[in-house]
Design an enzyme around this catalytic site. Structure first.
Site, PDB file in Angstrom:
ATOM      1  N   GLY A 242      -7.620  28.780 -73.192  1.00 27.88           N
ATOM      2  CA  GLY A 242      -7.677  30.224 -73.368  1.00 27.88           C
ATOM      3  C   GLY A 242      -8.736  30.948 -72.582  1.00 27.88           C
ATOM      4  CD  GLU A 277      -5.128  21.920 -76.765  1.00 30.62           C
ATOM      5  OE1 GLU A 277      -4.704  23.095 -76.878  1.00 30.62           O
ATOM      6  OE2 GLU A 277      -4.923  21.050 -77.613  1.00 30.62           O
ATOM      7  NE  ARG A 317       0.373  35.294 -65.695  1.00 28.63           N
ATOM      8  CZ  ARG A 317      -0.554  36.202 -65.418  1.00 28.63           C
ATOM      9  NH1 ARG A 317      -0.634  36.725 -64.220  1.00 28.63           N
ATOM     10  NH2 ARG A 317      -1.414  36.581 -66.324  1.00 28.63           N
ATOM     11  CB  CYS A 347      20.553  43.569 -60.371  1.00 30.60           C
ATOM     12  SG  CYS A 347      21.135  43.331 -58.700  1.00 30.60           S
TER      13      CYS A 347
HETATM   14  C1  LIG Z   1      -0.992  27.662 -73.601  1.00 30.98           C
HETATM   15  C2  LIG Z   1      -1.875  26.713 -74.318  1.00 30.98           C
HETATM   16  C3  LIG Z   1      -3.060  26.264 -73.730  1.00 30.98           C
HETATM   17  C4  LIG Z   1      -3.554  26.760 -72.387  1.00 30.98           C
HETATM   18  O1  LIG Z   1      -3.971  28.077 -72.422  1.00 30.98           O
HETATM   19  P1  LIG Z   1      -4.729  28.718 -71.145  1.00 30.98           P
HETATM   20  O2  LIG Z   1      -4.911  30.116 -71.515  1.00 30.98           O
HETATM   21  O3  LIG Z   1      -3.851  28.528 -69.983  1.00 30.98           O
HETATM   22  O4  LIG Z   1      -6.013  27.978 -71.007  1.00 30.98           O
HETATM   23  C5  LIG Z   1      -3.810  25.333 -74.411  1.00 30.98           C
HETATM   24  N1  LIG Z   1      -3.419  24.866 -75.629  1.00 30.98           N
HETATM   25  C6  LIG Z   1      -2.283  25.269 -76.232  1.00 30.98           C
HETATM   26  C7  LIG Z   1      -1.918  24.726 -77.545  1.00 30.98           C
HETATM   27  C8  LIG Z   1      -1.483  26.202 -75.597  1.00 30.98           C
HETATM   28  O5  LIG Z   1      -0.360  26.628 -76.203  1.00 30.98           O
END
Ligand SMILES: *Cc1c(COP(=O)(O)O)cnc(C)c1O
Length: 422
Positions: A242, A277, A317, A347
């Site tokens: 995140g 993550e 995006r 389109c």
């Molecule tokens: C999407 C997601 C991430 C990665 O998020 P980023 O904003 O790209 O760092 C990590 N963990 C989970 C569970 C996610 O769904």
């Protein structure tokens, strides 16, 4: 920092001019920089180590960029993988990510996917609800195994950012409450088919403010301490991804060093392995979408449309999240900037990358680069409007290679078949 810079008047990726890739592969095409991917991973890892974390598990969020060559680049540096489907587990394995560095997240894992993860021996299955815990228990027992699980908590914080990528509020579909997590963890400890090893959270994406993260992480620490006090072993705390990235013209995110220092502070003395993550922060600024100007269409009432050969099916995006991408000419021309609407050929009115953006002069045939497109770019691409899936190229130094070729029209049609009555 990234490795897309002007060299002799032309935008290059590391040592390769983008025009060379456009000539060889055609447009639209995604171009990724190995040096930038490596740099983003090592900067984050080194910041976490410098903050005093021992042996953090950095599991790259495969959904951000699932190309196997990209995954292998990161796996070679020791990265793990955060996956949300069997397909992503298979990609991570194909890229050489060891199973013990794979974290399986996601709210709707199927029985078959759980069985595959258990047999693969992934590091942890992040369980998002009580029914899912029971399902994992049953599937693993059926296989004569004990699945390692973490309970995903929804810390109920608001992390800002776009509503479609916020995941940490109680109203979102992800995870369980703190009290629920405690109960599920204790239950899981008594199940024959699972072994609870930790707790996990992930509160959203493109977060540019540390405060909501700090609030969520402090609550997660409290949960780990309560579980331990109850005599339940906790080995790992997964803090999700995140962290935002510097998208041109957008709020500045905290640096990896500030993020890591905050975590070091909040988690000081807590004896668990921390897992992460990250997706966007590693991949976004390591890739561009390269496209060509088809034509420039001026409306009598004054609007000027830059019509590209890339469209919303290649880079979703802007249409989906109103995302901002810096749009740069590959060979900048001299002249006054003027407002353009930049659009693709699909389109749909939503096939608009930006409106009224001041851009330098363009001529038909010019190449343009959408910057910061390495995360949630190619991974979200489709063949909408029967436009062949956008290819991907990986650059390393002065070399480049196609790592996902553009399908031919024959390939595209060969995937479909007639029903027997036609
Ligand atoms: C999407 C997601 C991430 C990665 O998020 P980023 O904003 O790209 O760092 C990590 N963990 C989970 C569970 C996610 O769904």
């Amino acid at each position: 920092m990234n490795h897309f810079e002007l060299r002799e008047g032309e935008l290059a990726c590391e040592g390769v001019p983008l025009s060379r890739i456009a000539e060889a592969v055609g447009t639209p095409v995604y171009v990724y920089s190995t040096a930038t991917l490596e740099r983003h991973y090592t900067v984050l890892r080194d910041a976490l180590l410098a903050a005093g974390l021992k042996d953090p598990l950095i599991a790259f969020a495969v959904k951000a960029n699932s190309n196997v060559a990209v995954l292998r680049t990161l796996a070679d540096l020791g990265a793990g993988a955060d996956v949300v489907s069997e397909g992503e587990i298979r990609r991570a394995l194909a890229a050489g990510v060891p199973p013990e560095r794979i974290v399986f997240s996601g709210v709707g894992k199927t029985e078959a996917e759980i069985a595959f993860a258990v047999e693969t021996g992934v590091a942890e299955i992040n369980v998002e609800s009580e029914p899912e815990l029971h399902l994992v228990n049953r599937v693993a027992q059926g296989l004569g195994r004990r699945a390692v699980v973490a309970i995903r908590v929804n810390p109920d914080v608001s992390a800002g950012g776009h509503a479609k990528i916020a995941t940490g509020k109680a109203e979102n579909k992800f995870g369980v409450s703190f009290s629920e997590a405690e109960r599920l963890y204790a239950n899981a400890a008594n199940m024959a088919g699972v072994r609870p090893a930790g707790v996990a959270c992930h509160i959203g994406s493109q977060i540019t403010d540390l405060a909501p993260m700090e609030a969520a992480f402090a609550k997660m620490r409290g949960l780990v301490e309560r579980l331990k006090r109850e005599g339940l072993p906790v080995e790992r705390l997964d803090l999700g991804g995140g962290l935002g990235v510097p998208y041109f013209n957008q709020p500045e995110p905290p640096s990896p060093a500030d993020y890591a220092a905050m975590i070091g502070r909040v988690m000081a003395g807590l004896d668990v392995q921390l897992a992460f993550e990250p997706g966007r922060v590693i991949a976004a600024n390591a890739g561009v979408l390269l496209a060509r100007v088809n034509h420039i269409h001026e409306r009598p009432e004054g609007r000027r449309f830059l019509v590209l050969d890339a469209a919303m099916n290649d880079l979703l995006r802007p249409a989906m999240y109103d995302a901002y991408h810096d749009i740069r000419p590959v060979r900048p021309r001299v002249g006054e900037a003027a407002p353009y609407d930049v659009v693709g050929p699909v389109c749909e009115t939503g096939d608009t990358f930006t409106r009224d953006r001041d851009l330098p002069p363009f001529e038909p045939g010019d190449l343009v680069a959408f910057m910061s497109a390495g995360a949630y770019g190619a991974a979200m691409a489709s063949e909408y409007n029967s436009r062949p899936l956008v290819p991907e190229v990986l650059v390393k130094g002065d070399r480049f290679a196609v790592v996902r070729p553009r399908p031919t029209y024959e390939d595209m049609l060969a995937r479909e078949q007639a029903p027997p009555w036609q």
